[in-house]
Design a protein around this motif. Structure first.
Motif, PDB file in Angstrom:
ATOM      1  N   LYS A   3      -9.480   0.014   7.395  1.00 29.59           N
ATOM      2  CA  LYS A   3      -8.814   0.723   8.487  1.00 29.59           C
ATOM      3  C   LYS A   3      -7.960   1.849   7.907  1.00 29.59           C
ATOM      4  CE  LYS A   3      -5.617  -0.081  12.345  1.00 29.59           C
ATOM      5  NZ  LYS A   3      -4.774  -1.107  13.029  1.00 29.59           N
ATOM      6  N   LEU A   4      -8.196   3.075   8.377  1.00 37.86           N
ATOM      7  CA  LEU A   4      -7.470   4.249   7.902  1.00 37.86           C
ATOM      8  C   LEU A   4      -6.897   5.002   9.092  1.00 37.86           C
ATOM      9  CD1 LEU A   4     -10.016   5.552   5.228  1.00 37.86           C
ATOM     10  CD2 LEU A   4      -7.952   4.197   4.812  1.00 37.86           C
ATOM     11  N   GLY A   5      -5.749   5.660   8.857  1.00 37.98           N
ATOM     12  CA  GLY A   5      -5.155   6.466   9.906  1.00 37.98           C
ATOM     13  C   GLY A   5      -5.827   7.826  10.003  1.00 37.98           C
ATOM     14  N   ILE A   6      -5.790   8.391  11.188  1.00 39.06           N
ATOM     15  CA  ILE A   6      -6.366   9.716  11.423  1.00 39.06           C
ATOM     16  C   ILE A   6      -5.277  10.756  11.228  1.00 39.06           C
ATOM     17  CG2 ILE A   6      -7.466  11.216  13.121  1.00 39.06           C
ATOM     18  CD1 ILE A   6      -8.675   8.732  14.385  1.00 39.06           C
ATOM     19  N   SER A   7      -5.502  11.672  10.281  1.00 44.27           N
ATOM     20  CA  SER A   7      -4.513  12.704   9.961  1.00 44.27           C
ATOM     21  C   SER A   7      -4.725  13.903  10.875  1.00 44.27           C
ATOM     22  CB  SER A   7      -4.631  13.108   8.488  1.00 44.27           C
ATOM     23  OG  SER A   7      -3.711  14.115   8.176  1.00 44.27           O
ATOM     24  N   GLU A   8      -3.653  14.325  11.566  1.00 40.45           N
ATOM     25  CA  GLU A   8      -3.745  15.455  12.485  1.00 40.45           C
ATOM     26  C   GLU A   8      -3.365  16.769  11.822  1.00 40.45           C
ATOM     27  OE1 GLU A   8      -1.327  14.474  15.772  1.00 40.45           O
ATOM     28  OE2 GLU A   8      -2.591  12.808  16.462  1.00 40.45           O
ATOM     29  N   GLN A   9      -2.372  16.738  10.930  1.00 42.63           N
ATOM     30  CA  GLN A   9      -1.923  17.955  10.272  1.00 42.63           C
ATOM     31  C   GLN A   9      -1.897  17.727   8.769  1.00 42.63           C
ATOM     32  OE1 GLN A   9       1.860  18.990  11.932  1.00 42.63           O
ATOM     33  NE2 GLN A   9       1.000  19.624  13.905  1.00 42.63           N
ATOM     34  N   ILE A  10      -2.373  18.701   8.015  1.00 47.54           N
ATOM     35  CA  ILE A  10      -2.395  18.625   6.561  1.00 47.54           C
ATOM     36  C   ILE A  10      -1.596  19.794   6.028  1.00 47.54           C
ATOM     37  CG2 ILE A  10      -3.838  18.604   4.497  1.00 47.54           C
ATOM     38  CD1 ILE A  10      -4.218  16.190   6.267  1.00 47.54           C
ATOM     39  N   ASN A  11      -0.477  19.439   5.366  1.00 51.22           N
ATOM     40  CA  ASN A  11       0.302  20.524   4.779  1.00 51.22           C
ATOM     41  C   ASN A  11      -0.187  20.799   3.354  1.00 51.22           C
ATOM     42  OD1 ASN A  11       1.421  18.510   3.152  1.00 51.22           O
ATOM     43  ND2 ASN A  11       3.105  18.167   4.596  1.00 51.22           N
ATOM     44  N   GLU A  12       0.445  21.757   2.725  1.00 51.89           N
ATOM     45  CA  GLU A  12      -0.010  22.201   1.406  1.00 51.89           C
ATOM     46  C   GLU A  12       0.103  21.098   0.372  1.00 51.89           C
ATOM     47  OE1 GLU A  12       0.997  25.713  -1.856  1.00 51.89           O
ATOM     48  OE2 GLU A  12       2.012  25.643   0.084  1.00 51.89           O
ATOM     49  N   MET A  13       1.214  20.340   0.422  1.00 49.78           N
ATOM     50  CA  MET A  13       1.395  19.281  -0.569  1.00 49.78           C
ATOM     51  C   MET A  13       0.373  18.165  -0.363  1.00 49.78           C
ATOM     52  SD  MET A  13       2.911  18.173  -3.193  1.00 49.78           S
ATOM     53  CE  MET A  13       4.301  19.303  -3.316  1.00 49.78           C
ATOM     54  N   ASP A  14       0.098  17.788   0.908  1.00 52.33           N
ATOM     55  CA  ASP A  14      -0.895  16.751   1.161  1.00 52.33           C
ATOM     56  C   ASP A  14      -2.274  17.183   0.693  1.00 52.33           C
ATOM     57  OD1 ASP A  14       0.967  15.086   2.301  1.00 52.33           O
ATOM     58  OD2 ASP A  14       0.691  15.918   4.307  1.00 52.33           O
ATOM     59  N   GLN A  15      -2.576  18.486   0.924  1.00 47.05           N
ATOM     60  CA  GLN A  15      -3.869  18.976   0.480  1.00 47.05           C
ATOM     61  C   GLN A  15      -3.972  18.965  -1.032  1.00 47.05           C
ATOM     62  OE1 GLN A  15      -4.820  22.770   2.052  1.00 47.05           O
ATOM     63  NE2 GLN A  15      -6.878  22.814   1.177  1.00 47.05           N
ATOM     64  N   SER A  41     -21.927  12.703   9.047  1.00 47.88           N
ATOM     65  CA  SER A  41     -21.357  14.007   9.404  1.00 47.88           C
ATOM     66  C   SER A  41     -20.098  13.896  10.243  1.00 47.88           C
ATOM     67  CB  SER A  41     -22.411  14.825  10.163  1.00 47.88           C
ATOM     68  OG  SER A  41     -22.821  14.120  11.341  1.00 47.88           O
ATOM     69  N   ASP A  42     -19.917  12.756  10.930  1.00 49.31           N
ATOM     70  CA  ASP A  42     -18.737  12.599  11.784  1.00 49.31           C
ATOM     71  C   ASP A  42     -17.559  11.974  11.057  1.00 49.31           C
ATOM     72  OD1 ASP A  42     -19.930  10.163  11.454  1.00 49.31           O
ATOM     73  OD2 ASP A  42     -19.778   9.540  13.558  1.00 49.31           O
ATOM     74  N   LEU A  43     -17.653  11.824   9.733  1.00 46.05           N
ATOM     75  CA  LEU A  43     -16.516  11.289   8.983  1.00 46.05           C
ATOM     76  C   LEU A  43     -15.353  12.275   9.024  1.00 46.05           C
ATOM     77  CD1 LEU A  43     -17.923   9.705   5.690  1.00 46.05           C
ATOM     78  CD2 LEU A  43     -16.696   8.538   7.522  1.00 46.05           C
ATOM     79  N   PRO A  44     -14.126  11.796   9.232  1.00 41.65           N
ATOM     80  CA  PRO A  44     -12.977  12.708   9.174  1.00 41.65           C
ATOM     81  C   PRO A  44     -12.754  13.171   7.737  1.00 41.65           C
ATOM     82  CG  PRO A  44     -12.231  10.445   9.416  1.00 41.65           C
ATOM     83  CD  PRO A  44     -13.718  10.414   9.570  1.00 41.65           C
ATOM     84  N   GLU A  45     -12.344  14.414   7.585  1.00 40.83           N
ATOM     85  CA  GLU A  45     -12.137  14.944   6.237  1.00 40.83           C
ATOM     86  C   GLU A  45     -10.846  14.420   5.640  1.00 40.83           C
ATOM     87  OE1 GLU A  45     -12.109  19.227   3.829  1.00 40.83           O
ATOM     88  OE2 GLU A  45     -12.176  19.153   6.042  1.00 40.83           O
ATOM     89  N   LEU A  88       0.834  -1.192   0.000  1.00 42.55           N
ATOM     90  CA  LEU A  88       0.000   0.000   0.000  1.00 42.55           C
ATOM     91  C   LEU A  88       0.875   1.252   0.000  1.00 42.55           C
ATOM     92  CD1 LEU A  88      -2.750  -1.005   2.597  1.00 42.55           C
ATOM     93  CD2 LEU A  88      -2.908  -1.049   0.108  1.00 42.55           C
ATOM     94  N   ASP A  89       0.401   2.256  -0.703  1.00 44.90           N
ATOM     95  CA  ASP A  89       1.098   3.545  -0.764  1.00 44.90           C
ATOM     96  C   ASP A  89       0.286   4.527   0.085  1.00 44.90           C
ATOM     97  OD1 ASP A  89       2.694   5.665  -1.361  1.00 44.90           O
ATOM     98  OD2 ASP A  89       1.925   5.953  -3.398  1.00 44.90           O
ATOM     99  N   THR A  90       0.635   4.627   1.357  1.00 43.89           N
ATOM    100  CA  THR A  90      -0.142   5.439   2.295  1.00 43.89           C
ATOM    101  C   THR A  90       0.306   6.889   2.261  1.00 43.89           C
ATOM    102  OG1 THR A  90       1.391   4.900   4.090  1.00 43.89           O
ATOM    103  CG2 THR A  90      -0.515   3.475   3.812  1.00 43.89           C
ATOM    104  N   ARG A  91      -0.673   7.767   2.388  1.00 44.94           N
ATOM    105  CA  ARG A  91      -0.411   9.208   2.440  1.00 44.94           C
ATOM    106  C   ARG A  91      -1.690   9.890   2.915  1.00 44.94           C
ATOM    107  NH1 ARG A  91      -0.656  11.128  -3.874  1.00 44.94           N
ATOM    108  NH2 ARG A  91      -2.769  10.382  -4.302  1.00 44.94           N
ATOM    109  N   ASN A  92      -1.608  11.172   3.162  1.00 41.47           N
ATOM    110  CA  ASN A  92      -2.785  11.957   3.534  1.00 41.47           C
ATOM    111  C   ASN A  92      -3.652  12.202   2.296  1.00 41.47           C
ATOM    112  OD1 ASN A  92      -2.177  12.341   6.289  1.00 41.47           O
ATOM    113  ND2 ASN A  92      -0.676  13.898   5.748  1.00 41.47           N
ATOM    114  N   PHE A  93      -4.965  12.047   2.454  1.00 44.05           N
ATOM    115  CA  PHE A  93      -5.865  12.357   1.342  1.00 44.05           C
ATOM    116  C   PHE A  93      -7.228  12.753   1.900  1.00 44.05           C
ATOM    117  CE2 PHE A  93      -6.621   7.901   2.160  1.00 44.05           C
ATOM    118  CZ  PHE A  93      -7.986   7.733   1.965  1.00 44.05           C
ATOM    119  N   ASN A  94      -8.005  13.409   1.037  1.00 47.70           N
ATOM    120  CA  ASN A  94      -9.345  13.855   1.395  1.00 47.70           C
ATOM    121  C   ASN A  94     -10.322  12.718   1.167  1.00 47.70           C
ATOM    122  OD1 ASN A  94     -12.090  15.161   0.797  1.00 47.70           O
ATOM    123  ND2 ASN A  94     -10.914  16.864   1.655  1.00 47.70           N
TER     124      ASN A  94
END
Length: 744
Positions: free
Chosen positions: A583-595, A446-450, A411-417
């Motif tokens: 199962k997905l990880g919870i992202s705490e910080q989103i930088n510009e590149m991840d966004q 409504s409680d889904l993480p973005e 798997l290629d894990t990263r931050n995503f919307n």
């Protein structure tokens, strides 16, 4: 003159006589009582060693007493002096005699108790002597047993154990002959296997039902047998034999599988061997108890030693078998690795060879769509394009499945919307659903993480496959997609109760439920839907198409994401519901590149006019050069094509050649794309060089990582359509590099 004195009652002489008379009576009485006491003493003291002396002493006293008794009738007048002396002496004799008689009454019991204790002590001493003799015998027996045990257990070879036993027993007991009889393979006879005098004994057998063998086998002790018994036939027929000089004892046989000597083995019916021991015929020696005990102990020790040897042989055979299996497994592993390498090489070659013509077909068909055509021609081109896209998808599915099965796909894990992924899935299936007049709805809690951490490409591929199947197998009605956080109260797959969630503050479980009003599935066909190349009904392939790979790949992707997928249906014509949990990880910080990456799932082109943009295409395949050049020229680009890496470097070295984008095929002879990119990085700075985009038909993650590690700005997977090329150029001009968008 008258005297007033009274005259004495007895005269003096008469009184002395009376004293003697009374004294003789008591002397006689004392003399007679003493022999009676001596007779009682002699009778009670059976161990007194001098009985004849006591008898003689008693006779003397009896005679003495008789003489005094006889003197009672022979009294005669004596002189006064003699009478006085005799009276005094007899009185003293009577006193001493009576005192002696009375003293013996008290002394004799003491003498009897002393003699009793003496007898008891003598018996105890004799018993102790016997016990000491037994102890010395047992010590001697124990010494011989230890010596024999040491000799027997000095080896773990069975035949050496048996030969050593016979030799050591022969030395210890001075035997004339010692023989060992073992059961035959049939288990009905005993065969002579080892003797003390002969190295290779003759093949002599004795049936098990022989009375001597039955007698020995029914006892756990050493048994004396006749010297004329068949099992004693090994001793020399010279000399005179005495009954009882031959003994036999049974030897338990423990775990004697595959134990062969001259055709005998453990049959399992009579698990005993027979040991026969014979004393020399010219000796008067007989078997002692300690010698028989020694023979019995040695027989048990031989059984233990044989069991140890059997265990060793079994372990050696197991070790040899394990080594053979290890060698076979190693060879199988090497063959499997070779086969995997050959398969991977084959897939890599086939992937490249199949994607190259597919690239040409899709690109040319997309270019034809941009030209003026009759409706019939446009329909033909669209059919070719759809079929080509379907074939490209099938090729990708087969390659993904192959990599999933050999474990090479990660798997290629990263931050995503997260919501953007499902909205994009809905946008992709809506055109198909509108043609079939199906309503498609998306409901997200409504409680889904973005923003979450995971492999958005694989998640989108699973969701797109499941929703696409729902649309494909529904002729009318609706398809609803529900996305929410998984909770314990929600229903689970009844066929897989082992799946459980592991709660954590750094992870969350997403539940996706796709419900349709399609054709439904039979209950007995539900377990088959996730098998590769299998469809619930083969006739459906004619009406709806498909290969049976989609859900099989989805199941493996979901398993990689530590989730679970299952399908529910009430039967044919009642629709179906597919549910999968990931199962997905919870992202705490989103930088510009991840966004940017999260929003670039399906980037919207910003630029639509590429007129005059200089592009250099490097590819060794002429068809690929022509196709890529045609796509770029269709978009208005100024395209230069070269056929090798060296030509690419030469063109870039010429003055005034300021190319904006360089499309570089990574698989080229002589100098591949990696080396070309490396030299460009060394020669030009990041601001001077063109944007580097790798062209490849390989789906391996290592290829993409290697390209990015070399500083390339993106990797473009073949085949490429006109829309995809337009989107790539737009993204390059907008961001300066390509995001890792999913396969289109």
């Amino acid at each position: 003159m008258d005297c007033n004195c009274e005259e004495a009652f007895w005269p003096a002489d008469d009184l002395l006589m009376r004293y003697q008379y009374i004294s003789d009576f008591f002397i006689a009485l004392a003399y007679f009582s003493i022999p009676l006491e001596l007779i009682y003493f002699v009778k009670k003291s059976a161990v007194f060693p001098y009985r004849w002396v006591l008898v003689q002493f008693g006779a003397f006293i009896v005679l003495c007493g008789a003489t005094h008794l006889i003197s009672l009738w022979t009294f005669a007048p004596h002189s006064r002096t003699v009478a006085a002396v005799m009276s005094v002496s007899k009185v003293l004799t009577a006193v001493v005699s009576c005192a002696t008689a009375l003293m013996l009454v008290h002394i004799i019991p003491d003498l009897l108790s002393v003699k009793t204790r003496e007898l008891f002590l003598k018996n105890k001493a004799a018993e102790l002597d016997r016990e000491m003799g037994l102890i010395r015998t047992q010590e001697e027996t124990g010494r011989h047993v230890r010596m024999l045990t040491h000799e027997i257990r000095s080896t773990l070879d069975r035949h050496t154990i048996l030969n050593t036993t016979l030799v050591e027993l022969g030395k210890t007991l001075a035997l004339e002959e010692c023989a060992l009889w073992m059961p035959t393979r049939s288990g009905l006879e005993l065969q002579l296997s080892h003797t003390l005098r002969t190295t290779n004994p003759m093949a002599v057998t004795v049936p098990l039902h022989h009375p001597t063998i039955i007698q020995v086998f029914n006892s756990n002790r050493a048994v004396a047998i006749s010297s004329n018994s068949p099992v004693a036939a090994t001793r020399p027929r010279t000399g005179k034999y005495v009954e009882g000089d031959v003994v036999a004892v049974r030897v338990p046989l423990l775990h004697l599988s595959n134990f062969r000597v001259g055709g005998w083995s453990d049959s399992g019916k009579r698990p005993y061997a027979l040991m026969v021991l014979m004393l020399p015929s010219d000796s008067a020696r007989r078997w002692h108890i300690h010698e028989l005990e020694l023979v019995e102990v040695v027989a048990d020790q031989v059984a233990v030693a044989l069991s140890h040897a059997a265990i060793l042989e079994e372990s050696m055979r197991a070790r040899d078998l394990l080594m053979e299996q290890n060698v076979a497994l190693d060879m199988a592993r090497r063959e499997a690795e070779t086969a995997i390498c050959a398969r991977n090489d084959f897939l890599a070659v086939m992937n490249h060879e199949m994607r190259t013509p597919m690239h040409a077909i899709i690109a040319m068909a997309s270019l034809l769509q941009e030209t003026k055509m009759t409706p019939e021609q446009r329909s033909m081109v669209e059919t070719v394009l759809r079929s080509s896209n379907l074939l490209a998808t099938l090729i990708s599915d087969v390659l993904d499945l192959s990599r999933l099965e050999d474990g090479s796909l990660d798997l290629d894990t990263r931050n995503f919307n997260l919501p953007t992924v499902f909205r994009e899935v809905l946008n992709l299936v809506k055109p198909i659903a509108s043609v079939k007049k199906l309503s498609v709805s998306l409901s997200m809690a409504s409680d889904l993480p973005e923003y979450v951490i995971g492999d958005d490409k694989r998640l989108m591929q699973v969701a797109l496959n499941v929703v696409g199947n729902a649309v494909k197998f529904s002729r009318e009605g609706s398809v609803s997609v529900t996305v929410c956080l998984e909770r314990p109260e929600y229903t689970r797959d009844p066929r897989s109760p082992d799946f459980c969630m592991v709660p954590s503050k750094h992870h969350c479980y997403i539940r996706v439920q796709v419900r349709d009003t399609g054709i439904g599935i039979k209950s007995q066909d539900l377990p088959k839907v996730f098998s590769k190349f299998v469809q619930k009904d083969s006739s459906l392939n004619k009406h709806f198409g498909g290969t049976g790979l989609g859900l099989a790949i989805c199941k493996r992707f979901v398993n990689l994401m530590e989730g679970h997928i299952w399908i529910e249906s009430d039967g044919l014509g009642k629709g179906s519901t597919v549910v999968f949990i990931v199962k997905l990880g919870i992202s705490e910080q989103i930088n510009e590149m991840d966004q940017r990456n999260s929003l670039a799932v399906h980037p919207t082109p910003v630029y639509s006019n590429f007129n005059g943009m200089r592009v250099l295409v490097t590819d060794d395949n002429g068809v690929n050069r022509m196709v890529t050049r045609g796509l770029l020229m269709r978009l208005g680009c100024d395209v230069t094509v070269v056929g090798s890496g060296r030509e690419c470097l030469q063109v870039l070295s010429q003055p005034g050649q300021n190319f904006r984008v360089l499309f570089l095929d990574v698989c080229m002879p002589d100098m591949d794309g990696y080396e070309v990119a490396n030299r460009i990085q060394e020669k030009f700075s990041s601001h001077e060089r063109p944007l580097l985009v790798a062209l490849t038909a390989s789906t391996n993650r290592s290829t993409r990582e290697r390209c990015l590690n070399l500083g390339m700005d993106g990797v473009l997977l073949k085949p490429i359509s006109l829309d995809k090329m337009r989107a790539v150029l737009s993204e390059l001009l907008e961001w300066g590099s390509l995001s890792d968008s999913p396969r289109r």
